[in-house]
Design a protein around this motif. Structure first.
Motif, short mmCIF file in Angstrom:
data_model
loop_
_atom_site.label_atom_id
_atom_site.label_comp_id
_atom_site.label_asym_id
_atom_site.label_seq_id
_atom_site.Cartn_x
_atom_site.Cartn_y
_atom_site.Cartn_z
N GLY A 420 -6.34 10.95 5.06
CA GLY A 420 -5.19 11.77 4.67
C GLY A 420 -4.27 12.10 5.53
O GLY A 420 -3.14 12.25 4.81
N ARG A 421 -4.52 12.58 6.38
CA ARG A 421 -3.16 12.72 7.47
C ARG A 421 -2.14 11.67 7.51
O ARG A 421 -0.90 11.80 7.58
CB ARG A 421 -3.56 13.05 8.61
CG ARG A 421 -4.56 14.35 8.86
CD ARG A 421 -4.37 15.14 10.10
NE ARG A 421 -5.40 16.15 10.40
CZ ARG A 421 -5.32 17.37 9.71
NH1 ARG A 421 -4.00 17.75 8.90
NH2 ARG A 421 -6.04 18.57 10.03
N ASP A 424 -0.42 11.47 4.36
CA ASP A 424 0.84 12.49 3.98
C ASP A 424 2.04 12.07 4.88
O ASP A 424 2.99 12.61 4.49
CB ASP A 424 -0.22 13.96 4.61
CG ASP A 424 1.02 15.09 4.42
OD1 ASP A 424 1.29 15.23 3.58
OD2 ASP A 424 0.94 15.83 5.44
N GLU A 497 -1.93 21.34 8.13
CA GLU A 497 -2.69 21.47 7.00
C GLU A 497 -3.88 21.43 7.50
O GLU A 497 -4.53 20.82 8.52
CB GLU A 497 -2.28 20.04 6.28
CG GLU A 497 -3.23 19.84 4.99
CD GLU A 497 -2.86 18.66 4.18
OE1 GLU A 497 -2.57 18.73 3.05
OE2 GLU A 497 -2.85 17.68 4.88
N SER A 498 -4.94 22.22 6.75
CA SER A 498 -6.19 22.12 7.23
C SER A 498 -6.96 20.61 7.19
O SER A 498 -6.57 19.88 6.30
CB SER A 498 -7.27 23.07 6.26
OG SER A 498 -7.35 22.58 4.83
N SER A 499 -8.04 20.57 7.70
CA SER A 499 -8.60 19.19 7.72
C SER A 499 -9.44 18.95 6.63
O SER A 499 -9.42 17.81 6.14
CB SER A 499 -9.78 19.33 9.08
OG SER A 499 -9.22 19.53 10.28
N VAL A 500 -10.02 20.17 5.74
CA VAL A 500 -10.61 20.00 4.68
C VAL A 500 -9.43 19.35 3.57
O VAL A 500 -10.01 18.42 2.55
CB VAL A 500 -11.18 21.17 4.19
CG1 VAL A 500 -11.83 21.03 2.47
CG2 VAL A 500 -12.32 21.66 5.07
N LYS A 501 -8.42 19.75 3.46
CA LYS A 501 -7.30 19.41 2.52
C LYS A 501 -7.07 17.91 2.74
O LYS A 501 -6.79 16.91 2.21
CB LYS A 501 -5.83 20.13 2.61
CG LYS A 501 -6.41 21.60 1.91
CD LYS A 501 -4.88 22.47 2.06
CE LYS A 501 -5.21 23.72 1.35
NZ LYS A 501 -3.84 24.60 1.33
N ALA A 502 -6.95 17.67 4.00
CA ALA A 502 -6.47 16.24 4.39
C ALA A 502 -7.66 15.38 4.18
O ALA A 502 -7.53 14.12 3.58
CB ALA A 502 -6.24 16.09 5.98
N CYS A 504 -9.88 15.61 1.58
CA CYS A 504 -9.81 15.62 0.19
C CYS A 504 -8.50 14.76 -0.27
O CYS A 504 -8.70 13.82 -1.10
CB CYS A 504 -9.48 16.83 -0.38
SG CYS A 504 -10.88 17.95 -0.65
N ARG A 505 -7.60 14.52 0.44
CA ARG A 505 -6.61 13.59 0.20
C ARG A 505 -6.99 12.16 0.42
O ARG A 505 -6.72 11.37 -0.30
CB ARG A 505 -5.27 13.79 0.91
CG ARG A 505 -4.15 12.82 0.69
CD ARG A 505 -2.77 13.05 1.58
NE ARG A 505 -2.33 14.56 1.35
CZ ARG A 505 -2.33 15.48 2.03
NH1 ARG A 505 -2.98 15.24 3.42
NH2 ARG A 505 -1.96 16.74 1.85
#
Length: 571
Positions: A420-421, A424, A497-502, A504-505
């Protein structure tokens, strides 16, 4: 799974690909590197020996080393697992967890590539990628979450040490074959055998011979035990149904915890990748070793089940006598070596956490701290081994409660966060990254952190010593970017950005098949953590009522000196 002799024996690989060629052309390749294992939060590593050979090992070598590590004492419990499940669920669990473990190993190899690529895209120094804790530090935003990963990994390892002490005690009981020799006395004697080596040993020089001999010990234990059981013949009352008629969902998940433990080697896979000439080939090594693991586990489970072994440990299913004594001595020696290797790693980790200034010092105070930590760990292991004096259940408890999340869920989460990171960065910094040369997986894996936590560059004046704070340019064949070079700093690992959002991406970027596999693995592991551990706890309570409460004698129970596995049949 046992601690890797692999990491004790394997040379740490130098920079590869274009970097290695450039360094060789410049005549600046290091003549030796320091082998490391299990890094700490502070960025330090556990040095366990210097190596004269700077060539990384191949996937075939890693496959052999993986077998020497993972096929350990947990294999002894598979006859008991088959007795609980029946042969059909046993085959499904053992064979089914192999592709799941292979999938996780692929995710870990990809995560390592992604973390190095992220560093290039951000134009920062490459973070350390040699341990699961370091990978978590490089990807997860919350320091508390990173600390949790370290705590879980080392806590899991520490509990595994306690299981080794229980095996030592049970081995001594099998040697004496006395119905008055208590388990707490046997464990104390085992601790006494370990005390001096644990106090005196601070580093382990590489020894391929030690790894090979230790592997032969556990293989000999398994082969001789099964052969002895088979020579006694199958008891007339023994039955081997495909599915145990008394099997329930809870008992199935409880037995599955032991299978999870037997595949729980992922916590050390990042270290093993770092020893390889081509880390991206690590899944290939697992493809080689995995079928051998599956065959070994199935052989122990099905042979022991067919011949009516009812004990949780196949050694306990052997006929009482001299052969059993010899096997018990071999197992005792095997566990002594494994415990010592892991103890050195844990002692150095805790020493660095509580007193980092004198970890490498050769002063009386430093030796006292190192030895004191070793004695404290022996004491902790003694307490745990006597609190849960049932080997199969203790492994199930560790495997279900700690082994599943540490070795399956954590690596997948780290991979998703890294994916995710990376995505992004590609989206928000696409214009900038397109102006720079494209970074391929091969180039990323050709660049590895040095022992100073920085990227290994083709600059001979910086090789072999700490890097300066000036900017250095990578001039590999397909890679090039500017990176500040200096001591490792937490600033390089900060994320908005939070790890959870990353994560999810990262999930949204995966194909449907990968999503299905990840979902299946996570659901299965969570089921073993909840229902499996619940069943194991109930088994411990039941056995405590039958054989005695924790911290009581738990001597061997048998009549005469020639009792065989035909003495009882419950299925």
């Amino acid at each position: 799974s046992d601690l890797p002799c692999a990491l004790l024996c394997a040379p740490r690989a130098p920079p590869r690909g274009a970097m290695a060629k450039r360094r060789a052309a410049d005549g600046s390749a290091d003549s030796s590197e320091v082998s490391t294992i299990s890094g700490e939060e502070g960025g330090g590593t556990e040095s366990i020996g210097e190596h004269a050979d700077t060539k990384g090992i191949s996937s075939l070598d890693v496959a052999w080393l993986m077998l020497s590590d993972i096929v350990g004492t947990s294999v002894l419990t598979f006859a008991g697992v088959a007795r609980q499940l029946g042969w059909l669920p046993t085959v499904l669990f053992i064979a089914g967890l192999f592709p799941a473990s292979l999938f996780v190993s692929v995710c870990m190899a990809k995560a390592r590539t992604l973390v190095l690529e992220i560093a290039m895209l951000r134009r920062t120094r490459a973070p350390r990628v040699e341990t699961m804790g370091e990978m978590a530090k490089a990807t997860i935003r919350s320091p508390r979450a990173t600390s949790l990963v370290y705590l879980a990994v080392y806590g899991y390892t520490l509990l595994g040490q306690a299981s080794y002490l229980l095996v030592l005690g049970e081995s001594l009981q099998d040697v004496l074959l006395s119905d008055t020799f208590c388990i707490y006395t046997a464990v104390v004697i085992g601790c006494a055998f370990l005390a001096l080596p644990v106090i005196r040993t601070r580093q382990l020089a590489e020894s391929v011979t030690l790894c090979f001999v230790n592997t032969l010990l556990i293989v000999t234990v398994v082969v001789v035990a099964l052969a002895s059981i088979a020579m006694e013949g199958r008891p007339p009352c023994a039955k081997s149904p495909a599915v145990n008629p008394e099997l329930s969902f809870f008992s199935a998940m409880g037995a599955a915890t032991n299978v999870v433990y037997s595949y729980a080697g992922q916590w050390m896979y990042f270290e093993m990748m770092d020893t390889m000439e081509e880390p991206r080939d690590f899944p290939r090594a697992f493809c080689i070793s995995g079928p051998v693991m599956v065959a070994t586990y199935l052989t122990v489970a099905l042979v022991g089940y067919y011949y009516g072994v009812e004990e949780g440990n196949i050694i306990e299913g052997m006929p009482r006598g001299n052969t059993m004594r010899v096997v018990a001595v071999l197992l005792f020696l095997h566990v002594m070596v494994v415990y010592l290797i892991k103890s050195v790693v844990l002692q150095r980790y805790f020493h660095r956490r509580f007193s980092p200034g004198d970890v490498e010092a050769r002063t009386p105070a430093s030796f006292a701290k190192h030895g004191g930590l070793g004695v404290l760990m022996l004491g902790f292991g003694f307490v745990v081994a006597n609190a849960v004096p049932f080997f199969s259940e203790l492994l199930g408890l560790i495997g279900g409660f700690c082994g599943g999340p540490v070795n399956f869920i954590f690596p997948i989460f780290i991979y998703l966060v890294a994916l995710g990171r990376r995505d992004d960065l590609l989206v928000h910094d696409g214009a900038n990254t397109l102006e720079s040369p494209v970074v391929t997986a091969e180039d990323n894996l050709s660049l590895r952190p040095t022992s100073y936590g920085t990227m290994a560059f083709g600059n001979s004046e910086n090789d072999g010593g700490p890097r300066s704070s000036e900017m250095g340019e990578v001039q590999g064949s397909n890679s090039g970017f500017s990176s500040s070079i200096g001591d490792e700093s937490d600033e390089d690992f900060q994320w908005e950005e939070s790890s959870v959002k990353a994560a999810c991406r990262g999930l949204r970027a995966l194909p449907a098949f990968d999503l299905a596999v990840i979902a299946a693995i996570c659901v299965f592991i969570l089921l073993t953590m909840v229902f499996g551990v619940t069943d194991v706890v109930s088994q411990i309570i039941k056995k405590s009522g039958e054989f005695g409460a924790p911290f009581t004698c738990h001597a061997l129970r048998f009549e005469g000196t020639n009792v065989t596995n035909a003495s009882s049949c419950s299925i």
